[in-house]
Design an enzyme around this catalytic site. Structure first.
Site, PDB file in Angstrom:
ATOM      1  N   GLY A 195      -0.932   2.391   9.459  1.00 23.81           N
ATOM      2  CA  GLY A 195      -0.259   2.276  10.752  1.00 23.81           C
ATOM      3  C   GLY A 195      -1.147   1.963  11.944  1.00 23.81           C
ATOM      4  O   GLY A 195      -0.735   2.168  13.084  1.00 23.81           O
ATOM      5  N   HIS A 238      -8.276   0.719  -4.164  1.00 23.42           N
ATOM      6  CA  HIS A 238      -9.235   0.581  -3.066  1.00 23.42           C
ATOM      7  C   HIS A 238      -9.948   1.921  -2.891  1.00 23.42           C
ATOM      8  O   HIS A 238      -9.353   2.879  -2.399  1.00 23.42           O
ATOM      9  CB  HIS A 238      -8.436   0.168  -1.815  1.00 23.42           C
ATOM     10  CG  HIS A 238      -9.221   0.128  -0.550  1.00 23.42           C
ATOM     11  ND1 HIS A 238      -8.627   0.002   0.696  1.00 23.42           N
ATOM     12  CD2 HIS A 238     -10.567   0.199  -0.305  1.00 23.42           C
ATOM     13  CE1 HIS A 238      -9.549  -0.006   1.639  1.00 23.42           C
ATOM     14  NE2 HIS A 238     -10.743   0.125   1.059  1.00 23.42           N
ATOM     15  N   GLY A 269      -9.094   4.544   6.502  1.00 23.33           N
ATOM     16  CA  GLY A 269      -8.778   5.971   6.570  1.00 23.33           C
ATOM     17  C   GLY A 269      -7.312   6.276   6.810  1.00 23.33           C
ATOM     18  O   GLY A 269      -6.806   7.284   6.341  1.00 23.33           O
ATOM     19  N   MET A 329     -11.564  -5.469   5.673  1.00 23.70           N
ATOM     20  CA  MET A 329     -10.789  -4.465   6.407  1.00 23.70           C
ATOM     21  C   MET A 329     -10.483  -5.009   7.798  1.00 23.70           C
ATOM     22  O   MET A 329     -11.389  -5.433   8.526  1.00 23.70           O
ATOM     23  CB  MET A 329     -11.567  -3.155   6.544  1.00 23.70           C
ATOM     24  CG  MET A 329     -11.717  -2.353   5.263  1.00 23.70           C
ATOM     25  SD  MET A 329     -10.197  -2.046   4.357  1.00 23.70           S
ATOM     26  CE  MET A 329      -9.252  -1.086   5.545  1.00 23.70           C
ATOM     27  N   MET A 355      -9.173   8.104  -1.076  1.00 24.73           N
ATOM     28  CA  MET A 355     -10.081   8.569  -0.013  1.00 24.73           C
ATOM     29  C   MET A 355     -10.598   9.958  -0.368  1.00 24.73           C
ATOM     30  O   MET A 355      -9.841  10.786  -0.875  1.00 24.73           O
ATOM     31  CB  MET A 355      -9.333   8.644   1.316  1.00 24.73           C
ATOM     32  CG  MET A 355      -8.614   7.358   1.680  1.00 24.73           C
ATOM     33  SD  MET A 355      -7.843   7.478   3.300  1.00 24.73           S
ATOM     34  CE  MET A 355      -6.868   5.982   3.336  1.00 24.73           C
ATOM     35  N   HIS A 401      -1.048  -1.422  -4.196  1.00 27.22           N
ATOM     36  CA  HIS A 401      -2.358  -1.099  -3.607  1.00 27.22           C
ATOM     37  C   HIS A 401      -2.467   0.417  -3.444  1.00 27.22           C
ATOM     38  O   HIS A 401      -1.622   1.053  -2.819  1.00 27.22           O
ATOM     39  CB  HIS A 401      -2.465  -1.803  -2.252  1.00 27.22           C
ATOM     40  CG  HIS A 401      -3.771  -1.618  -1.550  1.00 27.22           C
ATOM     41  ND1 HIS A 401      -4.859  -2.449  -1.746  1.00 27.22           N
ATOM     42  CD2 HIS A 401      -4.169  -0.709  -0.634  1.00 27.22           C
ATOM     43  CE1 HIS A 401      -5.863  -2.063  -0.975  1.00 27.22           C
ATOM     44  NE2 HIS A 401      -5.475  -0.998  -0.287  1.00 27.22           N
ATOM     45  N   ASP A 432      -6.734  -6.131   4.667  1.00 28.85           N
ATOM     46  CA  ASP A 432      -6.068  -4.820   4.614  1.00 28.85           C
ATOM     47  C   ASP A 432      -6.098  -4.138   5.977  1.00 28.85           C
ATOM     48  O   ASP A 432      -7.172  -3.846   6.502  1.00 28.85           O
ATOM     49  CB  ASP A 432      -6.818  -3.960   3.573  1.00 28.85           C
ATOM     50  CG  ASP A 432      -6.200  -2.598   3.336  1.00 28.85           C
ATOM     51  OD1 ASP A 432      -5.133  -2.305   3.893  1.00 28.85           O
ATOM     52  OD2 ASP A 432      -6.809  -1.829   2.564  1.00 28.85           O
ATOM     53  N   GLY A 433      -4.904  -3.882   6.527  1.00 26.25           N
ATOM     54  CA  GLY A 433      -4.795  -3.092   7.753  1.00 26.25           C
ATOM     55  C   GLY A 433      -4.064  -3.799   8.874  1.00 26.25           C
ATOM     56  O   GLY A 433      -4.484  -4.875   9.310  1.00 26.25           O
ATOM     57  N   MET A 490     -12.337   4.457  -1.139  1.00 25.00           N
ATOM     58  CA  MET A 490     -12.981   4.761   0.155  1.00 25.00           C
ATOM     59  C   MET A 490     -13.674   6.097  -0.041  1.00 25.00           C
ATOM     60  O   MET A 490     -13.184   7.147   0.407  1.00 25.00           O
ATOM     61  CB  MET A 490     -11.930   4.820   1.275  1.00 25.00           C
ATOM     62  CG  MET A 490     -11.475   3.461   1.754  1.00 25.00           C
ATOM     63  SD  MET A 490      -9.880   3.509   2.594  1.00 25.00           S
ATOM     64  CE  MET A 490      -8.790   3.385   1.187  1.00 25.00           C
ATOM     65  N   SER A 502       0.839  -1.205   0.000  1.00 21.77           N
ATOM     66  CA  SER A 502       0.000   0.000   0.000  1.00 21.77           C
ATOM     67  C   SER A 502       0.868   1.247   0.000  1.00 21.77           C
ATOM     68  O   SER A 502       1.620   1.497   0.947  1.00 21.77           O
ATOM     69  CB  SER A 502      -0.901   0.018   1.236  1.00 21.77           C
ATOM     70  OG  SER A 502      -1.475   1.304   1.366  1.00 21.77           O
ATOM     71  N   ASP A 520      -4.834   3.569  -2.238  1.00 26.68           N
ATOM     72  CA  ASP A 520      -5.967   3.959  -1.399  1.00 26.68           C
ATOM     73  C   ASP A 520      -6.502   5.327  -1.822  1.00 26.68           C
ATOM     74  O   ASP A 520      -5.818   6.330  -1.668  1.00 26.68           O
ATOM     75  CB  ASP A 520      -5.532   4.005   0.073  1.00 26.68           C
ATOM     76  CG  ASP A 520      -5.212   2.622   0.609  1.00 26.68           C
ATOM     77  OD1 ASP A 520      -6.122   1.778   0.598  1.00 26.68           O
ATOM     78  OD2 ASP A 520      -4.062   2.390   1.010  1.00 26.68           O
TER      79      ASP A 520
END
Ligand code: DX5
Ligand code: ZN
Length: 213
Positions: A143, A64, A140, A135, A35, A31, A173-174, A66, A6, A33
């Site tokens: 880390g 991905h 959002g 998820m 948002m 990946h 993911d996460g 969001m 990511s 993200d």
């Protein structure tokens, strides 16, 4: 285990170099993200930056979303031709219609479930998608700590997929790292997304290799 790196945790001041580095280090997917500051309390990148990153990537893109308006963003990113485009079921009134739209662009559709979202939400569209993204943090931010109930959810999803005779992939993911990746493997997960773990490591290659269990 396949590994999607990511870029949320990359150094955006030298994004092209970072994308090349994770591809050279052996990631399977890049990946990305996206948002919008509405669906999640953070704002990331749009098609101009993703396009630039895509040019540096020699591995397929895994985008991905969001966002609130999935159809708008699907149209926006269609020309970049990611391998996977995933949208959140919590934010889509007409998932089946959107799946058909994503397929019409030659992109593999995937659905994302937040930690609280039940697998029943996708029971009748599982056969229409190529991947389910679970998820294991609240979306959002990079880390964050891994939410352990994801393991049980992945096991149940694995049974749903296998008993229906489907080839749908499971991605998580996460908060993924070398400590929990074995449990994810045992739960039947196919692809892990990792941001902080890879980009926070002094060797991207060692970090990616340690996830390939
Ligand atoms: C969070 C993103 C993730 C994030 C994962 O909303 O969807 O892809 O980058 O980051 P880590 O691996 O740092 O938890
Ligand atoms: Zn993500």
């Amino acid at each position: 285990m396949l590994v999607a790196a990511s870029i949320l945790s990359a150094n955006f001041g030298k994004l092209d170099e970072e994308v090349r580095a994770i591809c050279d280090a052996g990631c399977d997917f890049v990946h990305v993200d996206v948002m919008d500051g509405h669906f999640v309390p953070n704002l990331t990148i749009g098609p101009v930056v993703v396009n630039s990153a895509a040019k540096s990537a020699v591995k397929p893109l895994d985008i991905h979303l969001m966002v609130e308006n999935n159809t708008f963003f699907t149209e926006l990113f269609a020309s970049i031709k990611p391998k996977y485009l995933s949208f959140h079921i919590e934010e889509e009134k007409h998932p089946h219609r959107l799946i058909q739209k994503i397929k019409s662009y030659g992109i593999h559709p995937a659905i994302v479930l937040n930690p609280h979202t039940s697998l029943q939400e996708i029971e009748y569209i599982l056969e229409d998608i190529d991947m389910v993204l679970l998820m294991s943090v609240n979306p959002g931010f990079g880390g964050q700590s891994f939410i352990r109930s994801t393991l049980k959810k992945a096991k149940t999803l694995r049974k749903m997929i296998d008993s229906a005779g489907l080839k749908t992939l499971i991605e998580v993911d996460g908060g993924v790292n070398d400590k929990n990746v074995h449990e994810l493997k045992n739960a039947g997960v196919d692809i892990v997304v990792a941001g902080n773990y890879i980009f926070g490591s002094s060797s991207y290659k060692d970090a990616i290799d340690s996830l390939r269990v």
